[in-house]
Scaffold this active site. Structure first.
Site, mmCIF file in Angstrom:
data_model
loop_
_atom_site.group_PDB
_atom_site.id
_atom_site.type_symbol
_atom_site.label_atom_id
_atom_site.label_comp_id
_atom_site.label_asym_id
_atom_site.label_seq_id
_atom_site.Cartn_x
_atom_site.Cartn_y
_atom_site.Cartn_z
ATOM 1 N N LEU A 103 0.862 -1.175 0.000
ATOM 2 C CA LEU A 103 0.000 0.000 0.000
ATOM 3 C C LEU A 103 0.900 1.228 0.000
ATOM 4 O O LEU A 103 1.952 1.219 0.645
ATOM 5 C CB LEU A 103 -0.892 0.019 1.244
ATOM 6 C CG LEU A 103 -1.992 -1.046 1.325
ATOM 7 C CD1 LEU A 103 -2.564 -1.099 2.742
ATOM 8 C CD2 LEU A 103 -3.101 -0.749 0.321
ATOM 9 N N ASP A 104 0.486 2.291 -0.698
ATOM 10 C CA ASP A 104 1.315 3.490 -0.695
ATOM 11 C C ASP A 104 1.304 4.137 0.685
ATOM 12 O O ASP A 104 0.501 3.792 1.557
ATOM 13 C CB ASP A 104 0.876 4.476 -1.786
ATOM 14 C CG ASP A 104 -0.525 5.021 -1.565
ATOM 15 O OD1 ASP A 104 -0.742 5.668 -0.532
ATOM 16 O OD2 ASP A 104 -1.391 4.822 -2.440
ATOM 17 N N ARG A 105 2.190 5.081 0.878
ATOM 18 C CA ARG A 105 2.388 5.670 2.206
ATOM 19 C C ARG A 105 1.102 6.277 2.775
ATOM 20 O O ARG A 105 0.838 6.189 3.980
ATOM 21 C CB ARG A 105 3.482 6.740 2.132
ATOM 22 C CG ARG A 105 3.836 7.335 3.486
ATOM 23 C CD ARG A 105 4.817 8.478 3.347
ATOM 24 N NE ARG A 105 5.164 9.028 4.639
ATOM 25 C CZ ARG A 105 5.842 10.155 4.802
ATOM 26 N NH1 ARG A 105 6.257 10.838 3.748
ATOM 27 N NH2 ARG A 105 6.114 10.596 6.013
#
Length: 247
Positions: free
Chosen positions: A109-111
């Site tokens: 998952l992105d930040r």
């Protein structure tokens, strides 16, 4: 070399079981000439080994299969999924005590996003869960800045061209009991980089919050951000049935 098919295993699969990395990463390790079987350097894919009869080394050091561990984590926003981060940001693997350096994340998952990720040292399972051929679906609850029109939803379902990639959703459903006004349940059959954010931006809206709540048969449930638990045996069996090993 043994002729028993029950004992033979592809070299990259065995390396993944030894915790060297995902199967893709192990293939690169082999191609780079870092792997030897009984002292013979192997650079081609397809080599079969018998872990009980052959000595496999990486960079001259023997490797052996590890005991596997499987964790389900609710990744909070602001945390990255990489194993190493030169910027010194908080990493998902740091949230499980004693796991840093021994596991890696499955289904990044992105930040800015949060929700369900799996952490494991089982590189073979990680490879199968993320490989496009297995079509492991992922479900997200997404709050955005405006209501999606019927035309917007059809665009999501037909596919949106962005940066040379075709981004497609399997399902898009409004959440009737959503706490935020414009919240949707979006199901993907693939996992391209920042896919939902790119699709939402393509129709002129912006993501306010994105939470992955399901990954194949796994569910986030009531885990709060930063909380984690081991996968149950039932969940492990469900994953094995979903993405059966390929030799």
């Amino acid at each position: 070399m043994t002729d028993s098919p029950e004992e033979l295993m592809r070299l990259q699969k065995y390396l993944a079981r030894c915790g060297v990395g995902s199967r893709r990463a192990c293939e690169e390790v082999i191609r780079s000439g870092r792997v030897a079987v009984d002292g013979v350097v192997i650079t081609q894919m397809g080599t079969m080994v018998d872990p009980s009869a052959h000595q496999v080394t990486v960079d001259g050091k023997p490797v052996q299969a590890e005991s596997f561990c499987y964790w389900l984590l609710h990744k909070p926003p602001g945390v990255v999924c990489t194993s190493k981060d030169p910027q010194g940001r908080s990493k998902a693997i740091d949230l499980i005590p004693g796991m840093a350096g021994r596991v890696y994340t499955v289904g990044r998952l992105d930040r800015d996003s949060e929700g369900l990720i799996v952490l494991t040292n089982d590189g073979d399972l990680a490879f199968r869960m993320t490989h496009p051929r297995h079509h492991v679906v992922k479900t997200y609850e997404v709050a955005i800045t405006r209501k999606l029109s019927g035309r917007d939803i059809q665009q999501f379902l037909r596919g949106i061209e962005d940066s040379g990639e075709r981004l497609v959703a399997k399902r898009v459903e409004p959440m009737s009991s959503a706490r935020e006004r414009y919240q949707y349940r979006i199901v993907l059959g693939e996992g391209k980089n920042r896919q939902i954010r790119r699709m939402v931006a393509a129709v002129g809206a912006r993501v306010k919050r994105l939470v992955r709540v399901e990954f194949g048969p796994l569910q986030l449930g009531r885990l709060k951000p930063g909380q984690f638990r081991k996968l149950t045996e039932t969940e492990r069996r469900a994953l094995d049935q979903l993405v059966r090993p390929d030799c």
